[in-house]
Design an enzyme around this catalytic site. Structure first.
Site, mmCIF file in Angstrom:
data_model
loop_
_atom_site.group_PDB
_atom_site.id
_atom_site.type_symbol
_atom_site.label_atom_id
_atom_site.label_comp_id
_atom_site.label_asym_id
_atom_site.label_seq_id
_atom_site.Cartn_x
_atom_site.Cartn_y
_atom_site.Cartn_z
ATOM 1 N N SER A 147 33.969 48.832 35.397
ATOM 2 C CA SER A 147 33.391 47.560 35.868
ATOM 3 C C SER A 147 31.877 47.584 35.695
ATOM 4 O O SER A 147 31.276 48.648 35.518
ATOM 5 C CB SER A 147 33.719 47.388 37.358
ATOM 6 N N TYR A 160 34.222 48.686 46.307
ATOM 7 C CA TYR A 160 34.598 48.490 44.899
ATOM 8 C C TYR A 160 33.627 49.235 43.983
ATOM 9 O O TYR A 160 34.043 49.923 43.052
ATOM 10 C CB TYR A 160 34.576 46.995 44.599
HETATM 11 P P1 NAP Z 1 43.834 40.759 39.204
HETATM 12 O O1 NAP Z 1 43.962 39.461 38.494
HETATM 13 O O2 NAP Z 1 43.553 40.795 40.658
HETATM 14 O O3 NAP Z 1 45.134 41.676 38.896
HETATM 15 C C1 NAP Z 1 45.186 42.936 39.476
HETATM 16 C C2 NAP Z 1 46.568 43.491 39.211
HETATM 17 O O4 NAP Z 1 46.674 44.781 39.834
HETATM 18 C C3 NAP Z 1 47.673 42.611 39.787
HETATM 19 O O5 NAP Z 1 48.746 42.538 38.883
HETATM 20 C C4 NAP Z 1 48.076 43.381 41.039
HETATM 21 O O6 NAP Z 1 49.424 43.199 41.413
HETATM 22 C C5 NAP Z 1 47.894 44.805 40.567
HETATM 23 N N1 NAP Z 1 47.834 45.713 41.703
HETATM 24 C C6 NAP Z 1 46.990 45.662 42.757
HETATM 25 N N2 NAP Z 1 47.253 46.667 43.604
HETATM 26 C C7 NAP Z 1 48.286 47.374 43.081
HETATM 27 C C8 NAP Z 1 49.028 48.524 43.485
HETATM 28 N N3 NAP Z 1 48.761 49.171 44.623
HETATM 29 N N4 NAP Z 1 50.035 48.966 42.694
HETATM 30 C C9 NAP Z 1 50.333 48.317 41.548
HETATM 31 N N5 NAP Z 1 49.677 47.215 41.086
HETATM 32 C C10 NAP Z 1 48.663 46.764 41.864
HETATM 33 O O7 NAP Z 1 42.679 41.616 38.525
HETATM 34 P P2 NAP Z 1 41.995 41.492 37.093
HETATM 35 O O8 NAP Z 1 40.817 40.609 37.180
HETATM 36 O O9 NAP Z 1 43.032 41.265 36.045
HETATM 37 O O10 NAP Z 1 41.426 42.979 36.986
HETATM 38 C C11 NAP Z 1 42.204 44.020 36.433
HETATM 39 C C12 NAP Z 1 41.331 45.249 36.464
HETATM 40 O O11 NAP Z 1 40.077 44.945 35.839
HETATM 41 C C13 NAP Z 1 40.979 45.709 37.878
HETATM 42 O O12 NAP Z 1 40.905 47.128 37.897
HETATM 43 C C14 NAP Z 1 39.584 45.127 38.097
HETATM 44 O O13 NAP Z 1 38.851 45.885 39.042
HETATM 45 C C15 NAP Z 1 39.007 45.257 36.734
HETATM 46 N N6 NAP Z 1 37.885 44.378 36.418
HETATM 47 C C16 NAP Z 1 38.019 43.018 36.527
HETATM 48 C C17 NAP Z 1 36.935 42.221 36.149
HETATM 49 C C18 NAP Z 1 36.961 40.718 36.217
HETATM 50 O O14 NAP Z 1 35.881 40.113 36.059
HETATM 51 N N7 NAP Z 1 38.107 40.101 36.437
HETATM 52 C C19 NAP Z 1 35.777 42.796 35.645
HETATM 53 C C20 NAP Z 1 35.691 44.187 35.588
HETATM 54 C C21 NAP Z 1 36.759 44.954 35.958
HETATM 55 P P3 NAP Z 1 49.812 41.986 42.403
HETATM 56 O O15 NAP Z 1 49.750 40.763 41.568
HETATM 57 O O16 NAP Z 1 51.202 42.299 42.886
HETATM 58 O O17 NAP Z 1 48.804 41.976 43.518
HETATM 59 C C1 GCO Z 2 32.251 40.772 41.971
HETATM 60 C C2 GCO Z 2 33.225 40.732 40.829
HETATM 61 C C3 GCO Z 2 33.016 41.903 39.912
HETATM 62 C C4 GCO Z 2 34.007 41.853 38.790
HETATM 63 C C5 GCO Z 2 33.821 42.980 37.862
HETATM 64 C C6 GCO Z 2 32.497 42.966 37.175
HETATM 65 O O1 GCO Z 2 32.633 40.386 43.077
HETATM 66 O O2 GCO Z 2 31.112 41.185 41.728
HETATM 67 O O3 GCO Z 2 34.546 40.702 41.289
HETATM 68 O O4 GCO Z 2 33.117 43.082 40.621
HETATM 69 O O5 GCO Z 2 35.303 41.898 39.262
HETATM 70 O O6 GCO Z 2 34.108 44.203 38.434
HETATM 71 O O7 GCO Z 2 32.508 43.954 36.165
#
Ligand code: NAP
Ligand code: GCO
Length: 261
Positions: A147, A160
């Site tokens: 992230s 986080y």
């Molecule tokens: P999301 O839409 O919230 O999806 C997260 C997924 O993880 C969901 O399918 C959720 O399942 C699953 N999950 C959560 N807890 C779990 C557990 N204990 N066991 C198994 N599955 C679990 O998140 P996203 O935005 O796609 O993000 C995916 C990854 O990218 C995360 O690691 C997040 O920190 C990272 N990330 C996101 C962003 C962003 O801007 N979106 C940026 C940087 C990094 P449920 O649907 O059942 O809850």
């Molecule tokens: C926040 C956001 C971020 C993104 C991502 C950025 O609240 O700042 O959720 O943390 O999820 O991790 O890289």
């Protein structure tokens, strides 16, 4: 370099955790497009079913399992079942993750622990479950979804940021400890991506939306599609000499001081 083969994932089995939708679904779909067999998990039956349907509609014969990635026994059982039902895991994407946006002094210790458990302990648990098999078969790929918060802090995301900072170092340590077994462990550090996790930050008029646009040279939020190419690269033999690296896919956020108001 023979491009078609070095980016090919034909014959490989990829486990993408938490991949019913969002970033995990996009990455799994990209790996499938490069030839990998896809396995994913979710903790929720309804989301798992919806995910299986979505993969089917995308022409992907994905295998789905109900598994909480924080539960070591359940993870070990799932990895063993995948080997029986499909094949041993060649590529692991530790994608499952949660966030709790709470000012640190108002966050309960249990809430902090929950985020660390899913975002840091679980990648350890799932990686530990697949590494022995990868060693037996001569190598493997692990991709940890890090992230911006692996590098930066901000208000309300202490747990986080601590988890994602730790995940960057876990990535480096797996690379260090198992690189001799031809296991490459790298991270992808997405910028701000349009998914359900960031939906609250993009609601109409939310100040964070304008803020992120001002901090992103690309002047846009990322899409899950922006992550697909980097994921295929790190999952393929094209990256066999890339290890312990976090590839930031952030539109330039980490390089940019921000647009002058
Ligand atoms: P999301 O839409 O919230 O999806 C997260 C997924 O993880 C969901 O399918 C959720 O399942 C699953 N999950 C959560 N807890 C779990 C557990 N204990 N066991 C198994 N599955 C679990 O998140 P996203 O935005 O796609 O993000 C995916 C990854 O990218 C995360 O690691 C997040 O920190 C990272 N990330 C996101 C962003 C962003 O801007 N979106 C940026 C940087 C990094 P449920 O649907 O059942 O809850
Ligand atoms: C926040 C956001 C971020 C993104 C991502 C950025 O609240 O700042 O959720 O943390 O999820 O991790 O890289």
């Amino acid at each position: 370099m023979n491009f078609p083969t070095s980016f090919s994932l034909e014959g490989k089995t990829a486990l993408v955790t938490g991949a019913s939708y969002g970033i995990g679904f996009a990455i799994a779909s990209a790996l499938a497009g490069a030839g990998a067999k896809i396995v994913f998990n979710d903790i929720n039956e309804e989301f798992l079913a919806k995910g299986l349907q979505a993969y089917k509609e995308a022409g992907i014969d994905a295998h789905g399992y109900i598994c909480d990635v924080t539960d070591e026994e359940a993870v070990d059982a799932m990895v063993a079942q995948i080997a029986k039902d499909v094949a041993p895991v060649d590529i692991l994407v530790n994608n499952a993750g949660i966030i709790k946006r709470i000012p640190m002094t108002e966050m309960k210790a249990e809430e902090f622990r929950q985020v660390i458990d899913v975002d840091l302990n679980a990648p350890f648990i799932v990686s530990k479950a697949v590494i022995p098999g990868m060693i037996e078969r001569g190598g493997g790929k692990i991709i940890n979804i890090c992230s911006m918060m692996s590098e930066l802090g901000r208000e309300t995301v202490s747990a986080y940021a601590a988890a994602k900072g730790g995940l960057k170092m876990l990535t480096r340590n797996i690379a260090s400890e198992y690189g001799a077994h031809n296991i490459q462990c790298n991270g992808i550090g997405p910028g701000y991506i349009e998914t359900p996790q960031t939906a609250p930050l993009r609601e109409d008029g939310h100040p964070f939306n304008a803020f992120i646009l001002s901090k992103t040279p690309a002047n846009r939020w990322g899409t899950t599609g922006d992550l697909e190419g980097p994921a295929v690269f790190l999952a393929s033999s094209a990256s066999d000499f890339v290890n312990g690296h976090v590839l930031y896919v952030d539109g330039g956020i980490l390089a940019y001081i921000g647009k002058q108001p």
